[in-house]
Write an enzyme that holds these catalytic residues in place. Sequence first.
Site, PDB file in Angstrom:
ATOM      1  N   ASP A  12       0.815  -1.313  -0.089  1.00 24.54           N
ATOM      2  CA  ASP A  12      -0.098   0.016  -0.047  1.00 24.54           C
ATOM      3  C   ASP A  12       0.902   1.261  -0.001  1.00 24.54           C
ATOM      4  OD1 ASP A  12      -2.132  -1.513  -0.132  1.00 24.54           O
ATOM      5  OD2 ASP A  12      -2.587  -1.382   2.105  1.00 24.54           O
ATOM      6  N   LYS A  32     -20.897   3.700 -31.451  1.00 15.40           N
ATOM      7  CA  LYS A  32     -20.188   2.714 -30.682  1.00 15.40           C
ATOM      8  C   LYS A  32     -19.531   3.245 -29.678  1.00 15.40           C
ATOM      9  CE  LYS A  32     -15.768   0.305 -32.005  1.00 15.40           C
ATOM     10  NZ  LYS A  32     -14.949   0.578 -30.913  1.00 15.40           N
TER      11      LYS A  32
HETATM   12  S1  IVH Z   1     -20.633  -5.332 -31.619  1.00 11.86           S
HETATM   13  C1  IVH Z   1     -18.307  -9.251 -33.195  1.00 11.86           C
HETATM   14  N1  IVH Z   1     -21.779  -2.996 -31.177  1.00 11.86           N
HETATM   15  O1  IVH Z   1     -16.524  -2.278 -29.801  1.00 11.86           O
HETATM   16  C2  IVH Z   1     -18.413  -8.172 -32.419  1.00 11.86           C
HETATM   17  N2  IVH Z   1     -19.480  -3.264 -30.247  1.00 11.86           N
HETATM   18  O2  IVH Z   1     -14.151  -3.123 -31.753  1.00 11.86           O
HETATM   19  C3  IVH Z   1     -19.290  -7.539 -31.656  1.00 11.86           C
HETATM   20  N3  IVH Z   1     -18.525  -1.453 -29.035  1.00 11.86           N
HETATM   21  O3  IVH Z   1     -15.364  -5.073 -28.341  1.00 11.86           O
HETATM   22  C4  IVH Z   1     -19.326  -6.250 -31.225  1.00 11.86           C
HETATM   23  N4  IVH Z   1     -20.162  -0.301 -29.178  1.00 11.86           N
HETATM   24  O4  IVH Z   1     -16.420  -3.543 -26.844  1.00 11.86           O
HETATM   25  C5  IVH Z   1     -20.722  -3.831 -31.045  1.00 11.86           C
HETATM   26  N5  IVH Z   1     -22.979  -1.024 -30.432  1.00 11.86           N
HETATM   27  C6  IVH Z   1     -21.710  -1.692 -30.366  1.00 11.86           C
HETATM   28  C7  IVH Z   1     -20.605  -1.462 -29.726  1.00 11.86           C
HETATM   29  C8  IVH Z   1     -19.545  -2.253 -29.494  1.00 11.86           C
HETATM   30  C9  IVH Z   1     -19.039  -0.532 -28.617  1.00 11.86           C
HETATM   31  C10 IVH Z   1     -17.367  -2.194 -28.666  1.00 11.86           C
HETATM   32  C11 IVH Z   1     -17.125  -3.581 -28.175  1.00 11.86           C
HETATM   33  C12 IVH Z   1     -16.252  -4.496 -28.970  1.00 11.86           C
HETATM   34  C13 IVH Z   1     -15.649  -3.387 -29.863  1.00 11.86           C
HETATM   35  C14 IVH Z   1     -15.194  -4.027 -31.169  1.00 11.86           C
END
Ligand code: IVH
Length: 715
Positions: free
Chosen positions: A53, A133
């Site tokens: 710590d 996203k």
């Molecule tokens: S779909 C097969 N939808 O982006 C992948 N991902 O670069 C399915 N993320 O690891 C992911 N918003 O953490 C999806 N509306 C969204 C998203 C999203 C953020 C992130 C997620 C993923 C990364 C992929």
Amino acid sequence: MVAKSKTKPPIDVAELTKAQAKVELMRLALELEGHDKRYYQNDAPSITDAEYDALRQRFNAIEKRFPEFVSSDSPSQKVGAAPSGRFRKVRHAVPMLSLDNAFAEQDVLDFVGRIERFLKLSDDKIAFSAEPKIDGLSMSLRYEGGELVTAATRGDGAEGEDVTANIRTLEDVPKKLKGRNVPEICEVRGEVYMTKKAFLALNDRQRVAGDTVFANPRNSAAGSLRQKDPSITASRPLGFFAYAWGEMSAMPEDTQSGMIGWFQRCGFTTNPLTKLCHSVEQLIAFHRKIEEQRAELDYDIDGVVYKVDRIDWQERLGFVSRTPRWAIAHKFPAERAMTVLRDIEIQVGRTGSFTPVGKLEPVGVGGVIVQNVTLHNEDYIKGIGGDGEQLREGRDIRIGDTVVIQRAGDVIPQVVDVIIDKRPKNARVFQFPKKCPCPLHTDVVREETATGEEGARARCTGEFACPFQKIEHLKLFASRRAFDIDGLGEKQIQFFFEQGWVKEPADIFTLPARNNRIKLEEHEGYGETSVRNLFGAIESRRRISLERFIFALGMRQVGETTALALARGYGSWQSFHDACLAVAKDDEETIAEMDALDQIGDTVIASIKAYFGESHNRGIVERLTREVTILDAEKPKSNSAVAGKTVVFTGSLEKMTRDEAKATAERLGAKVAGSVSKKTDYVVAGPGAGSKLAEAKKHNVAVLTEDEWLKLIGE
Ligand code: IVH
């Protein structure tokens, strides 16, 4: 190397100069990392909790006094890439993959075009679910019988951390799914995030309390989730948006938009800006609109995501390596910042290539503090691009210059411009080294390109003699992606190499037997338990999969995907090794066979030839294979009639595109090759088939029509 902890009494934080603080932070970071590993992964702490710590408090206090040194890889900012061991590991029933990125509108057009071609639709229009996203942490929530049983972070995609107790404190996560008739198993996936307002307020509180100050909301969400005490997570306002799924015992809906509606009915929050789009124009308009709203949203987003709405089409489209063909992230333009280039250092890579790295006055860009930037090669510094074109209108980069750097998402920061007006009189032109900075000072040459011209990349000519290259290879060898030896990270490799204990991969496995002379437990940073753990980890890696073994050899051009293709192609070390030795001797038939493997071409073959052509490398491999057992490549799991068979498609197909045919065959466990050899099992020939058909006849290979093929695979 293992850092020392018991030296002179430390200088009071208030009296540290900036330079001392920087060094001290680096030293403490190393020390904390070592303690974390011993405590969490090896269960063998070498100091008391109170001592730990005190170290952490000192680290936090220095970062608090010098916030410019808070970097994204600081111990205060850990955004768990690989599971740390602090929490139980959870293997994802369905891997958590990532998304391919689009930056320009053309990339979006290409994405839609690819899908249309792949699906070969005639009249049907493709609808897309367009979603923001969210820049947070992806999470997989597993419900059994409607009850939340596990919450796991993404981790490395295959295995994450069990953060169930902490996730239970989030209001947005139902402990029990609403509605009747929910499928027995439901894995709901989405993003955990912290609002910008909550992030600022949390940092204020942390600052007052002398605790960790986070660089951005994403890091603070990660830090809040990784608390051992769930009541701390509960005190941090975290949100969750549901947008995807993993294992489902039944599908309640057949579209992405339908699933989003279902998530809501189950009690989840979904992002209100999500929209169904019916054309590329609508997708681009969505991107523009969300970008305009970005600053006003109370959570960070770094782009938008487009997903094919129909799930049956998603299934047909499938995945290309680790990203879906049916979705893409359309990122927002990179953020830029101006700072001063303090110095240029040379990094020598595993294969002896030189990368100049710009050392910057630390600057915040796109939510993280950047202090290093790649300068690629000598020409790049001079303002000359890969094809001889001018970069930055020909402006070169000098030490002392004010530069504009850019960072987009996870992409490595780049220098995009130099401000000549701000160039100081004493700005220094960087002299690219003519000798390797390693103790041997070997000559440096510029690589030749495929066409025999002088390339941009400089390389040390020391090859196996260059200690820098040996160390880099050993680091790769022991890394997570290769042999994955716990407790043998980069610093330990460096230390063992410098001591002369480990000079080549086989030495790692003979280390335990040599310890009666080395006596590792008597060295700073080690104790009996940690040595026992390290040797246990080494022993446990004596059995290794073929693809990992091939990757770990560190051949140029042979990354993980190529290693997997080679492992699947040859099945066993014996046959791969025989082929490599034959390739090194220019055996034409073996070269043609290797070339016929999917994803393998001239460059990989040339690299295998160069590697196995060297007796030094053959020796390394031979000594290593005496120490380990290499497991045969996994047989394709599919019980389809074509599993394990090699197929060549030729001529034009009428019911599906070549891409789709290839993807389907691979999904069923077949290998798709580009040319016909005696190892080919089937040639699927459509109208217009030419020389491959003749080759098939020559080698007595079964020739199928497209319909016969479809019948064979049961479609
Ligand atoms: S779909 C097969 N939808 O982006 C992948 N991902 O670069 C399915 N993320 O690891 C992911 N918003 O953490 C999806 N509306 C969204 C998203 C999203 C953020 C992130 C997620 C993923 C990364 C992929």
